[in-house]
Motif scaffolding. Structure first.
Motif, mmCIF file in Angstrom:
data_model
loop_
_atom_site.group_PDB
_atom_site.id
_atom_site.type_symbol
_atom_site.label_atom_id
_atom_site.label_comp_id
_atom_site.label_asym_id
_atom_site.label_seq_id
_atom_site.Cartn_x
_atom_site.Cartn_y
_atom_site.Cartn_z
ATOM 1 N N UNK A 72 38.045 42.475 45.297
ATOM 2 C CA UNK A 72 37.740 41.677 44.119
ATOM 3 C C UNK A 72 38.036 42.300 42.786
ATOM 4 N N UNK A 73 38.444 43.566 42.739
ATOM 5 C CA UNK A 73 38.607 44.236 41.444
ATOM 6 C C UNK A 73 39.979 44.875 41.238
ATOM 7 N N UNK A 74 40.861 44.735 42.214
ATOM 8 C CA UNK A 74 42.211 45.282 42.109
ATOM 9 C C UNK A 74 42.201 46.772 41.768
ATOM 10 N N UNK A 75 41.247 47.495 42.372
ATOM 11 C CA UNK A 75 41.206 48.942 42.145
ATOM 12 C C UNK A 75 41.441 49.710 43.441
ATOM 13 N N UNK B 11 49.472 38.179 33.325
ATOM 14 C CA UNK B 11 50.678 37.950 34.121
ATOM 15 C C UNK B 11 50.746 39.023 35.203
ATOM 16 N N UNK B 12 50.612 38.603 36.437
ATOM 17 C CA UNK B 12 50.552 39.571 37.531
ATOM 18 C C UNK B 12 51.045 38.925 38.816
ATOM 19 N N UNK B 13 51.443 39.763 39.759
ATOM 20 C CA UNK B 13 52.023 39.275 41.011
ATOM 21 C C UNK B 13 50.974 39.050 42.094
ATOM 22 N N UNK B 14 49.716 39.309 41.819
ATOM 23 C CA UNK B 14 48.705 39.253 42.867
ATOM 24 C C UNK B 14 47.661 38.201 42.539
ATOM 25 N N UNK B 15 46.574 38.187 43.313
ATOM 26 C CA UNK B 15 45.461 37.271 43.060
ATOM 27 C C UNK B 15 44.200 37.884 43.650
ATOM 28 N N UNK B 16 43.078 37.178 43.484
ATOM 29 C CA UNK B 16 41.829 37.634 44.087
ATOM 30 C C UNK B 16 41.028 38.595 43.253
ATOM 31 N N UNK B 17 41.356 38.730 41.973
ATOM 32 C CA UNK B 17 40.671 39.685 41.105
ATOM 33 C C UNK B 17 39.624 38.973 40.261
ATOM 34 N N UNK B 18 38.682 39.723 39.699
ATOM 35 C CA UNK B 18 37.712 39.138 38.774
ATOM 36 C C UNK B 18 38.380 38.683 37.490
ATOM 37 N N UNK C 62 60.212 32.452 40.966
ATOM 38 C CA UNK C 62 61.237 33.062 40.101
ATOM 39 C C UNK C 62 60.572 33.996 39.103
ATOM 40 N N UNK C 63 59.605 34.761 39.575
ATOM 41 C CA UNK C 63 58.834 35.598 38.667
ATOM 42 C C UNK C 63 59.700 36.605 37.948
ATOM 43 N N UNK D 68 59.758 44.875 34.354
ATOM 44 C CA UNK D 68 60.674 45.288 35.395
ATOM 45 C C UNK D 68 60.909 44.195 36.409
ATOM 46 N N UNK D 69 62.176 43.859 36.650
ATOM 47 C CA UNK D 69 62.521 42.808 37.590
ATOM 48 C C UNK D 69 62.243 43.264 39.017
ATOM 49 N N UNK D 70 62.570 44.473 39.334
ATOM 50 C CA UNK D 70 62.486 44.912 40.721
ATOM 51 C C UNK D 70 61.058 44.919 41.243
ATOM 52 N N UNK D 71 60.088 45.058 40.355
ATOM 53 C CA UNK D 71 58.692 45.001 40.779
ATOM 54 C C UNK D 71 58.406 43.714 41.531
#
Length: 940
Positions: free
Chosen positions: A231-234, A349-356, A365-366, A376-379
């Motif tokens: 839940x905290x992306x840590x 703006x992030x590639x993940x989900x599920x965070x507070x 097309x991120x 960075x595109x490659x990320x």
């Protein structure tokens, strides 16, 4: 024995549970802990910390001394990780659980079960990393992978081979299109055709709190614990759960062999995160529902299983306990989507989900967005759907303009405000003065100049009544004495309750009529006004009353016309639409056919016996009568001199609206009640309009019909408990009527007894010299007596009897009876003035544990309310002038003439903002305070 556990609650009770406390007695056993308790309680009966630590220690050690002990090397096993795995199994309905270094590591461990020649069936809308790993095993391991549409279980049948199909890989909801797979049906079909196939489910989107696929036939479930479980992306983590010993043995072997088990420190952090899983998910999915509703109302195509029109909603409701906190929507333009994503500030703006924290992205097309933001595109290419080639994305229906929103725990108003600013700045929505709200822009510049010019004309002038927003409200009711008997002429004692329904009309002026019943399945429907069945309408001229009988021809025309094809499973919304259209057509026949939207919301529980339908009927009737000019709000008195204004004295809203207005509303509210209930007593709508407390008698039982207010009614405190058991009012009323026909002597005796109860209660409530404690004691005895008669009439329900026995037990000893039609619904419990606060809280907690919804309220407040169209300098606070969450005018949005010197006390310069966005986005708990801050409400 205690009450049976509600099925929806029971679905959240894992099979594999912590030991619960020993029973207090053989007759009163303890029940299993609920999910949120399981999350917060980290215990393992087989592992006791030597110091009794309340938080699991971190065994930050790679090796352990000794020979033959349980632990020797942390790659193979670690005490902190063992605590975590036991905890995950406990909340996942699982026998076995494993924690590894990431979600992809979890999938890698599972896919190592496959061997060359095996076939895998997978969804066509999968996480990009899953697709990448499946491509790898297809190219390097010799495994065949079939991608199919898993929303249709039959689409899998042609790909299932009795011996070759080794694995079926599912997501539900899918990422990012939120498509729903029927996990139970697919599992059953596959096992029948390929008994050795393994059903795998990626449950990351839901977490064990909202969905436990092992309960629906899955063999293995995995989550990216980086998301909701933590839940905290840590941290990075993945979990695998199963109930089969043979699969658990293979998984454990692979983890030990490759060494990707979760580290002690990450196991500790993940344990800490899981403790708040239920708390976070409740907040996140509640906000996600509001965000999805908002975008859907604007006109965007929104993917979210909580929306009424989601194609997989019925299946999802069957296999899941909530809608989750991820949604996606389409804008129609990739460039527009990029501007929206780039324009947000609070949404990260992030590639993940599920965070507070709330996140936004363009999954397909991120990389373009990242270029736009000089990132960075490659990320993106190593971790998202952008790693799927464009042709495959197109073939699988993954739109390039798709925006995914992952909702966090921030305040919903801040999130909506930030998103709205981004939509406005990007040119995706604009304010439409004719509809008095923001709407989606559907063309590059189509209609902009004309609509803005018309909008300016509308706002600069004084809009007529039909072009205003009208905001109305009406209370619910409790029948204290006389349920069911009132239909047969016995006096009922009823009082308003401090829970209300609210109705808001918003001009459309586009030739359409629409309704949005926000709290009834979030039902929305619109109709072309000219296509309504006007030929079937017999108008009721202004000043005339509706005939006693309903116009069945018109009802049939509405049912077979504008309502044909609507989802009839939504019976409550369907009935409400019928009542609304019926009144609209009759009142508009021969008058102006107005174009507007009517939104209704309620703090009353729907269908619980608290008069929610009458409250709705009153709001709908009032709004329609106001729009057609059949009732008018009196103007305030002019000031006595240029320097002194009228002094407004607070009367708690009582008697500000004329009785003649209230009586006209009540007549039409009763018409709507007839449509909804067939043969209503009239008491519900009377209370909704007039408020306070009253005795209501309907002709037919040795009494003259009429309604008599109970003067001097004392405020009483009640505990309302919603059994959450649906009921059929028409069937219950008909049942009592049939019993009376079959057993007239018995039923007539009961009716006379109930009449005596009502007479005694009315005298007690109106007696100013009766001591308070004597009044409460008398009412308690009458409540017991009245409920006993209702039981004899056969209108109680086991759930109501459980509530009654609970409140009557030691140490509470309170009097409880059903209210409304019975057969489920609500029970009312009289709470004495000196009842201890702690005892009341204990009682509430006990009722909640039994699966009921209790809340404390008062009865006897104001009736019908209309927000005044006049703004006062003298009595408007700053909060009223600049109301939260969106500042603006009171309603209706009337701009007084600045040259009219007779109205110097009116506000004459404010920027107007529509009420509808704030009204629809406010939570149920916020509605009462939000509405109070809008301005001066006028009440009956």
């Amino acid at each position: 024995m205690g009450p049976s556990i509600d099925p929806k609650t029971a679905s959240k009770l894992p099979i594999h549970d912590l030991p619960t406390p020993e029973p207090e007695s053989p007759m009163r056993q303890r029940k299993p802990y609920r999910f949120s308790t399981l999350c917060a309680t980290v215990e393992n009966p087989d592992m006791k910390d030597q110091y009794g630590s309340s938080s699991v220690p971190i065994y930050q050690s790679a090796t352990f001394k000794g020979v033959g002990n349980e632990y020797d090397y942390s790659r193979s096993g670690n005490p902190t990780r063992s605590y975590l795995e036991h905890h995950i199994a406990k909340i996942s309905s699982a026998e076995h659980a494993f924690a590894v270094s990431s979600g992809m590591a979890a999938l890698d461990v599972i896919l190592r079960i496959l061997k060359p020649g095996d076939e895998v069936i997978a969804g066509d809308d999968l996480y990009g990393g899953t697709n990448r790993l499946l491509s790898y095993i297809r190219n390097h391991v010799g495994v065949t992978v079939h991608h199919v549409d898993t929303t249709n279980p039959e689409s899998l049948h042609s790909f299932i081979h009795p011996t070759k199909t080794a694995m079926v890989l599912l997501e539900s909801p899918t990422n990012p299109l939120l498509k729903i797979a029927d996990l139970a049906t697919i599992s059953k079909d596959v096992k029948e055709r390929a008994p050795n196939a393994i059903i795998i489910v990626d449950n990351t989107m839901m977490s064990p709190y909202l969905q436990r696929p092992l309960e629906h036939g899955a063999d293995i479930v995995y989550d990216s614990a980086t998301k909701y479980l933590s839940g905290h992306h840590d941290l990075m983590a993945g979990v695998v759960t199963c109930n089969r010993d043979d699969l658990a043995k293979q998984i454990a072997f692979t983890i030990n062999s490759v060494g990707n088990a979760l580290t002690p420190i990450d196991s500790f952090l993940l344990l800490r995160g899981i403790k708040t899983l239920a708390l976070r998910m409740d907040r996140q999915q509640t906000t996600a529902n509001v965000v999805a509703d908002y975008l859907n109302t604007l006109g965007f195509h929104v993917n979210y299983p909580g929306l009424a029109d989601h194609p997989g909603r019925e299946i999802h409701e069957r296999i899941a306990d909530g809608n989750g906190a991820v949604l996606s929507f389409e804008t129609g333009s990739k460039e527009l989507s990029e501007r929206i994503v780039g324009g947000t500030r609070l949404w990260g703006i992030s590639v993940s989900f599920g965070c507070v924290n709330s996140l936004i992205s363009m999954p397909c097309v991120m990389s373009c967005v990242q270029l736009f933001l000089a990132l960075t595109v490659e990320l993106i290419k190593v971790d998202r759907h952008a790693s799927i080639d464009a042709a495959t994305r197109a073939a699988r229906g993954l739109p390039e303009d798709l925006i995914r929103l992952c909702v966090g725990i921030e305040d919903v108003h801040d999130l909506l405000d930030d998103l709205e600013h981004a939509l406005i700045d990007a040119g995706a929505i604009e304010f439409n003065g004719l509809q008095n709200r923001y709407v989606r822009v559907t063309g590059p510049e189509a209609g902009h100049a004309i609509s803005r010019a018309v909008e300016k004309l509308a706002l600069d002038g004084v809009p007529p009544p039909q072009d205003r927003e009208w905001f109305v409200s009406a209370p619910g009711k409790v029948i204290l004495f006389g349920e069911h008997a009132v239909v047969h002429g016995v006096t009922a004692i009823a009082a308003s309750v401090d829970l209300r329904c609210y109705g808001l009309t918003t001009p459309r002026n586009d030739g359409k009529l629409s309704v949005h019943f926000h709290d009834i399945d979030n039902f929305y429907q619109e109709w072309d006004i000219e296509a309504l069945p006007w030929d079937a309408v017999t108008p009721v001229p202004a000043g005339s009353g509706h005939p006693e009988a309903l116009d069945q021809k018109l009802i049939n025309a509405i049912t077979e016309g504008p309502l044909k094809g609507t989802d009839e499973s939504k019976r409550t919304a369907h009935a409400a639409s019928l009542a609304f259209l019926y009144m609209y057509l009759i009142l508009a026949k021969g008058a102006e056919r107005l174009s507007f939207n009517f939104t209704a919301r309620s703090t009353l529980p729907i269908g619980a016996g608290l008069g929610s339908s009458a409250s709705f009927s009153t709001c709908a009737a009032t709004a329609l009568l106001l729009l057609q000019g059949r009732i008018t709000i009196p103007a305030p008195p002019a000031p006595t001199s240029p320097t002194t204004g009228h002094v407004h004295l607070s009367h708690q809203g009582r008697r500000a609206l004329p009785i003649a207005l209230a009586e006209e509303v009540n007549r039409w509210a009763f018409v709507a009640e007839k449509i909804l209930h067939g043969n209503p007593s009239g008491v519900d709508n009377s209370v909704a309009v007039f408020g306070g407390a009253l005795g209501y008698t309907r002709a037919g039982f040795e009494r003259k019909s009429g309604m008599e207010p109970i003067q001097g009614f004392k405020s009483l405190r009640f505990l309302l408990t919603n059994s959450k058991v649906p009921r059929d009012t028409k069937k219950l009323v008909a049942g009592v009527g049939e019993k009376k026909a079959n057993e007239p002597e018995l039923v007539n005796g009961i009716l006379k007894a109930i009449q005596s109860i009502s007479d005694e209660a009315r005298r007690a409530l109106a007696d100013p010299e009766l001591p308070r404690d004597s009044l409460l004691s008398a009412l308690s005895a009458l409540i017991h007596e009245n409920h006993g008669h209702l039981v004899t009439l056969g209108v109680s329900h086991p759930s109501l009897e459980v509530i009654r026995s609970t409140t009557a037990a030691e140490p509470y000893q309170l009097a409880t009876k059903l209210t409304g039609a019975g057969g489920g619904g609500c029970a009312v419990t009289l709470v004495p003035d000196d009842f201890k606060a702690q005892d009341l809280q204990n009682l509430i907690d006990q009722l909640i544990r039994q699966g009921f919804d209790p809340y404390v309220t008062a009865v006897g407040g104001s009736g019908l309310g209309i927000l005044s169209p006049y703004a006062y300098h003298s009595n408007r606070s700053a909060a009223a002038r600049h109301r939260a969450p969106v500042p603006g005018q009171i309603t209706p949005p009337e701009t007084p003439n600045p040259n009219d010197e007779s109205l110097p006390y009116l506000e004459q310069s404010e920027d107007f903002e529509p009420l509808r966005p704030s009204f629809e986005m406010s939570s149920i708990s916020e509605l009462p305070s939000w509405t109070e801050n809008l301005g001066r409400w006028l009440y009956v």
